[in-house]
Scaffold this active site. Sequence first.
Site, PDB file in Angstrom:
ATOM      1  CB  CYS A 188      19.623  -0.090  22.681  1.00 36.90           C
ATOM      2  SG  CYS A 188      21.249  -0.682  23.499  1.00 36.90           S
ATOM      3  CG  HIS A 204      16.403  -0.982  25.963  1.00 37.71           C
ATOM      4  ND1 HIS A 204      16.177  -1.533  24.860  1.00 37.71           N
ATOM      5  CD2 HIS A 204      17.934  -1.259  26.237  1.00 37.71           C
ATOM      6  CE1 HIS A 204      17.418  -1.781  24.395  1.00 37.71           C
ATOM      7  NE2 HIS A 204      18.267  -1.801  24.957  1.00 37.71           N
ATOM      8  CD  GLU A 264      12.561  -0.410  24.490  1.00 41.10           C
ATOM      9  OE1 GLU A 264      12.870   0.997  24.679  1.00 41.10           O
ATOM     10  OE2 GLU A 264      13.700  -1.132  24.315  1.00 41.10           O
TER      11      GLU A 264
HETATM   12  N1  GLN Z   1      25.188  -4.363  21.896  1.00 43.84           N
HETATM   13  C1  GLN Z   1      24.044  -4.062  20.909  1.00 43.84           C
HETATM   14  C2  GLN Z   1      24.589  -4.130  19.552  1.00 43.84           C
HETATM   15  O1  GLN Z   1      25.606  -3.824  19.313  1.00 43.84           O
HETATM   16  C3  GLN Z   1      23.020  -3.285  21.347  1.00 43.84           C
HETATM   17  C4  GLN Z   1      22.295  -3.809  22.679  1.00 43.84           C
HETATM   18  C5  GLN Z   1      20.948  -3.397  22.954  1.00 43.84           C
HETATM   19  O2  GLN Z   1      20.287  -2.925  21.882  1.00 43.84           O
HETATM   20  N2  GLN Z   1      20.410  -3.531  23.894  1.00 43.84           N
HETATM   21  O3  GLN Z   1      23.937  -4.119  18.678  1.00 43.84           O
END
Ligand code: GLN
Length: 201
Positions: free
Chosen positions: A82, A177, A179
Amino acid sequence: MAGSPRVGVLALQGDVREHAAMLAGLGAEVALVRRPEELAAVDGLVIPGGESSVIDKLSRTFGMQQPIRAAIAAGLPVYGTCAGLILLANEVLDGIEGQQSFGGMDVSVRRNAFGRQTESFETGLDVPVLGDEPVHATFIRAPIVERAGDGVEVLASLPDGGIVAVRQGALLGTSFHPEVDGETRFHQLFLEGVREHVAGR
Ligand code: GLN
């Protein structure tokens, strides 16, 4: 300990503990990484989910941006989830003013690509490289890979074609994610890369 790779989790912000617990559960020796000397002591690095602009800023404050860029250029296996994927992208779309990434992957990644109405969702994903059983994937304010260069392997896409898991050399990235769902196979794939990296040195 022989056979037990030493891996770091970048511990500036984000869901550090979930990654550390999963990696330890898979037999890795886990270190939290905040400083260059801690980075130098690991054979692989996980960049967690969280807020990419915050991790970016803190990495510069802590003098970690250049060491991480150098480690990536030297072939350190890195897995970003992410926000971590955003930080591995050579190009970040919809970043905040002045946002930077470590880069390394020839991808363009758009932050918060699913809009406000779908801040978070879960879905089953086919990931052929991980076997037949689909991955239960949780997306939280997730990014999408809008462009993947020739050297980038697409590991998973949504039904609409949106790319959500990629690999390039020793770098692995997912929009979601694993994890938080107890899905171990991506971390196992990452650890295989770490072991290969150690063996090849
Ligand atoms: N929206 C977040 C960002 O721009 C990422 C979200 C996440 O890691 N769950 O970093």
